[in-house]
Design a protein around this motif. Structure first.
Motif, PDB file in Angstrom:
ATOM      1  N   ALA A   1       0.855  -1.198   0.000  1.00  0.00           N
ATOM      2  CA  ALA A   1       0.000   0.000   0.000  1.00  0.00           C
ATOM      3  C   ALA A   1       0.883   1.237   0.000  1.00  0.00           C
ATOM      4  CB  ALA A   1      -0.899   0.000   1.233  1.00  0.00           C
ATOM      5  N   HIS A   2       0.427   2.295  -0.630  1.00  0.00           N
ATOM      6  CA  HIS A   2       1.130   3.566  -0.487  1.00  0.00           C
ATOM      7  C   HIS A   2       0.139   4.704  -0.270  1.00  0.00           C
ATOM      8  CE1 HIS A   2       0.257   4.963  -4.567  1.00  0.00           C
ATOM      9  NE2 HIS A   2       0.577   3.761  -4.997  1.00  0.00           N
ATOM     10  N   GLU A   3       0.656   5.748   0.348  1.00  0.00           N
ATOM     11  CA  GLU A   3      -0.209   6.818   0.841  1.00  0.00           C
ATOM     12  C   GLU A   3      -1.040   7.489  -0.254  1.00  0.00           C
ATOM     13  OE1 GLU A   3       1.894   9.831   3.018  1.00  0.00           O
ATOM     14  OE2 GLU A   3       0.082  11.055   3.287  1.00  0.00           O
ATOM     15  N   GLN A   4      -0.419   7.757  -1.404  1.00  0.00           N
ATOM     16  CA  GLN A   4      -1.101   8.585  -2.406  1.00  0.00           C
ATOM     17  C   GLN A   4      -2.370   7.925  -2.948  1.00  0.00           C
ATOM     18  OE1 GLN A   4      -0.473  11.654  -2.753  1.00  0.00           O
ATOM     19  NE2 GLN A   4       1.473  11.722  -1.669  1.00  0.00           N
ATOM     20  N   ALA A   5      -2.308   6.631  -3.250  1.00  0.00           N
ATOM     21  CA  ALA A   5      -3.494   5.967  -3.802  1.00  0.00           C
ATOM     22  C   ALA A   5      -4.608   5.897  -2.759  1.00  0.00           C
ATOM     23  CB  ALA A   5      -3.148   4.570  -4.297  1.00  0.00           C
ATOM     24  N   TYR A   6      -4.242   5.582  -1.526  1.00  0.00           N
ATOM     25  CA  TYR A   6      -5.265   5.442  -0.477  1.00  0.00           C
ATOM     26  C   TYR A   6      -5.890   6.794  -0.146  1.00  0.00           C
ATOM     27  CZ  TYR A   6      -4.406   0.500   0.205  1.00  0.00           C
ATOM     28  OH  TYR A   6      -4.340  -0.863  -0.001  1.00  0.00           O
ATOM     29  N   THR A   7      -5.042   7.811  -0.092  1.00  0.00           N
ATOM     30  CA  THR A   7      -5.563   9.161   0.184  1.00  0.00           C
ATOM     31  C   THR A   7      -6.472   9.633  -0.949  1.00  0.00           C
ATOM     32  OG1 THR A   7      -3.581   9.682   1.441  1.00  0.00           O
ATOM     33  CG2 THR A   7      -4.872  11.552   0.661  1.00  0.00           C
ATOM     34  N   LEU A   8      -6.036   9.361  -2.182  1.00  0.00           N
ATOM     35  CA  LEU A   8      -6.850   9.801  -3.323  1.00  0.00           C
ATOM     36  C   LEU A   8      -8.201   9.083  -3.325  1.00  0.00           C
ATOM     37  CD1 LEU A   8      -7.108  11.535  -5.862  1.00  0.00           C
ATOM     38  CD2 LEU A   8      -5.990   9.698  -7.155  1.00  0.00           C
ATOM     39  N   ALA A   9      -8.197   7.787  -3.012  1.00  0.00           N
ATOM     40  CA  ALA A   9      -9.464   7.039  -2.960  1.00  0.00           C
ATOM     41  C   ALA A   9     -10.399   7.675  -1.923  1.00  0.00           C
ATOM     42  CB  ALA A   9      -9.205   5.579  -2.626  1.00  0.00           C
ATOM     43  N   THR A  10      -9.854   7.993  -0.762  1.00  0.00           N
ATOM     44  CA  THR A  10     -10.669   8.606   0.297  1.00  0.00           C
ATOM     45  C   THR A  10     -11.231   9.948  -0.167  1.00  0.00           C
ATOM     46  OG1 THR A  10      -9.255   7.544   1.932  1.00  0.00           O
ATOM     47  CG2 THR A  10     -10.633   9.364   2.718  1.00  0.00           C
ATOM     48  N   ARG A  11     -10.370  10.734  -0.824  1.00  0.00           N
ATOM     49  CA  ARG A  11     -10.818  12.066  -1.245  1.00  0.00           C
ATOM     50  C   ARG A  11     -11.865  11.990  -2.353  1.00  0.00           C
ATOM     51  NH1 ARG A  11      -5.623  15.958  -1.722  1.00  0.00           N
ATOM     52  NH2 ARG A  11      -7.242  17.565  -1.724  1.00  0.00           N
ATOM     53  N   LEU A  12     -11.656  11.093  -3.319  1.00  0.00           N
ATOM     54  CA  LEU A  12     -12.637  10.970  -4.408  1.00  0.00           C
ATOM     55  C   LEU A  12     -13.975  10.473  -3.860  1.00  0.00           C
ATOM     56  CD1 LEU A  12     -10.446   9.487  -7.315  1.00  0.00           C
ATOM     57  CD2 LEU A  12     -11.346  11.819  -7.111  1.00  0.00           C
TER      58      LEU A  12
END
Ligand SMILES: *Cc1c(COP(=O)(O)O)cnc(C)c1O
Length: 422
Positions: A85-96
């Motif tokens: 896992a990496h921060e950018q994909a997980y954060t982007l999923a949460t934001r979208l």
């Protein structure tokens, strides 16, 4: 100035998009970009009217986007999402998930819009298998629609009026209906949906069919589609690859219209034109059909670069800009500017229609014109505008300066006015 050597040599080897390589005009070599400008090899500057296929909504080389990408590049260009896992994909999923309306909240990443639509179609087919065991291999799509260039996405494009008609025999056949813009068409849609039990989902470009020539329909039409899907228990897919991220004046066509789909596809402006990235967002209830102890109910899709860290980092930065800078106000200002600038064109006999919504302004001509010649002349005049079919349009960066927008609209008004005498 002569063309650079890399162009001369490369033209022997590159195979360009949508181009008849024998007769296509030679592409214009570009050195760099900034803001809403394209700087050519010979030093000339073009004002960009279409933001690199509708992607560069913050203008080119926005320092904040470049910095975010540079930071991620130094940290880690990418690491696969399988088992890691990496921060950018997980954060982007949460934001979208936070931005998307309704209970659209489960985000799947891929690299291109076409693949995002493929994933949406796969989700719909497997949704039926997982919930009822039914095999529903077909889709209902609309005339004038464009959803991508891969095989399944070509099959849901307009079968006649699209660049894919030659592949017709090789494509799965789908149900194609007119958008329900009136009573009769609404009844036809209703009849199609009630007679065919092999339809997995309905797919539409909400409010704006881009590639077909910026054709627009109203919110009532979209509501009719939603209601028809509800009556027949069918998932509705909004292909928001073009309409997403402020294009029509709200974050999504779904927010502008108040009509919420069950699955939404995003791409194009997701990274502000910096990096290829696309997403498919499903509602919680669609996702529920996959959430199971049964491993065969899992979504079987996994692009190598899914959740690409550089792309996700720049997409997160792009969302920051939507939060910090008045993008939607800028779109409203562009809407007002285009409405005023193109208003006089409505009276011209050679103009069939003028359509404006948000940052998109389109002038449809009555008759065919020399598209290649017009593209060339626009470049000579210092603007980059690419008519499609009979339609000359703008879909610029939201950050475009009013003076630059005036130069673009004037170029179009002059060109369209002049068509009369031909
Ligand atoms: C551009 C576009 C696509 C395809 O996206 P690609 O990234 O080119 O594969 C699909 N649907 C719509 C509405 C688009 O505008």
């Amino acid at each position: 100035m002569t063309d650079p050597a890399w162009l001369e040599e490369g033209l022997d080897h590159i195979w360009l998009p949508y181009a008849q390589m024998k007769t296509a005009p030679r592409p214009v070599p570009v050195k760099s970009t900034h803001g809403t400008r394209i700087i050519l090899h010979d030093g000339r500057e073009l004002i960009d009217g279409i933001g690199s296929w509708w992607t560069a909504v913050h203008g080119y080389n926005h320092p904040y986007l470049l910095e975010a990408m540079g930071h991620q590049l130094a940290l880690m260009p990418h690491v696969m999402l399988g088992g890691l896992a990496h921060e950018q994909a997980y954060t982007l999923a949460t934001r979208l998930a936070g931005l998307a309306p309704g209970d659209l909240s489960k985000v799947f990443f891929c690299e291109s819009g076409s693949v995002a639509v493929e994933v949406a179609l796969k989700i719909a087919v497997q949704y039926w298998r997982n919930t009822t065991g039914q095999v529903r291999p077909k889709f209902l799509a609309f005339r004038g629609g464009y959803h991508g260039d891969t095989f399944a996405t070509m099959s849901v494009c307009d079968p006649d009026d699209s660049m894919h008609s030659l592949f017709g025999p090789a494509l799965p056949s789908q149900y194609i209906a007119d958008l329900p813009t009136d009573e009769a068409r609404t009844e036809t849609l209703e009849r199609l949906l009630s007679t065919h039990s092999d339809i997995a989902a309905v797919i539409v470009e909400p409010l704006l069919q881009g590639a077909a020539g910026m054709r627009m329909h109203d919110i009532v039409t979209l509501k009719r589609i939603r209601e028809a899907c509800d009556r027949h228990g069918l998932p509705l897919i909004f292909d928001e690859i073009f309409t997403g991220f402020g294009r029509l004046g709200g974050m999504f066509a779904a927010t502008v219209s108040g009509v919420t789909p069950d699955i939404m596809t995003l791409g194009k402006a997701l990274t502000g034109g910096v990096s290829p990235l696309a997403a498919t967002i499903a509602s919680r209830s669609i996702y529920e059909a996959f959430h199971s102890d049964d491993s065969t109910k899992a979504l079987m899709h996994g692009p190598t670069y899914t959740g690409h860290a550089l792309g996700c980092a720049v997409a997160n930065a792009s969302l920051d800009l939507f939060e910090r800078e008045p993008r939607l106000d800028q779109v409203a200002a562009i809407d007002a500017h285009l409405s005023q600038a193109f208003a006089p064109l409505r009276a011209l006999p050679q103009v069939a229609d003028v359509r404006i919504r948000g940052s998109v302004g389109a002038v449809e001509m009555r008759g065919a014109f020399d598209v290649q010649g017009m593209r060339r002349r626009f470049i000579q005049e210092g603007v980059f505008i690419r008519p499609i079919g009979k339609t000359v349009y703008l879909a610029p960066a939201y950050t475009i300066a009013p003076a630059d927008l005036s130069t673009l609209t004037k170029a179009i008004v002059d060109m369209v006015t002049e068509q009369k005498s031909r």
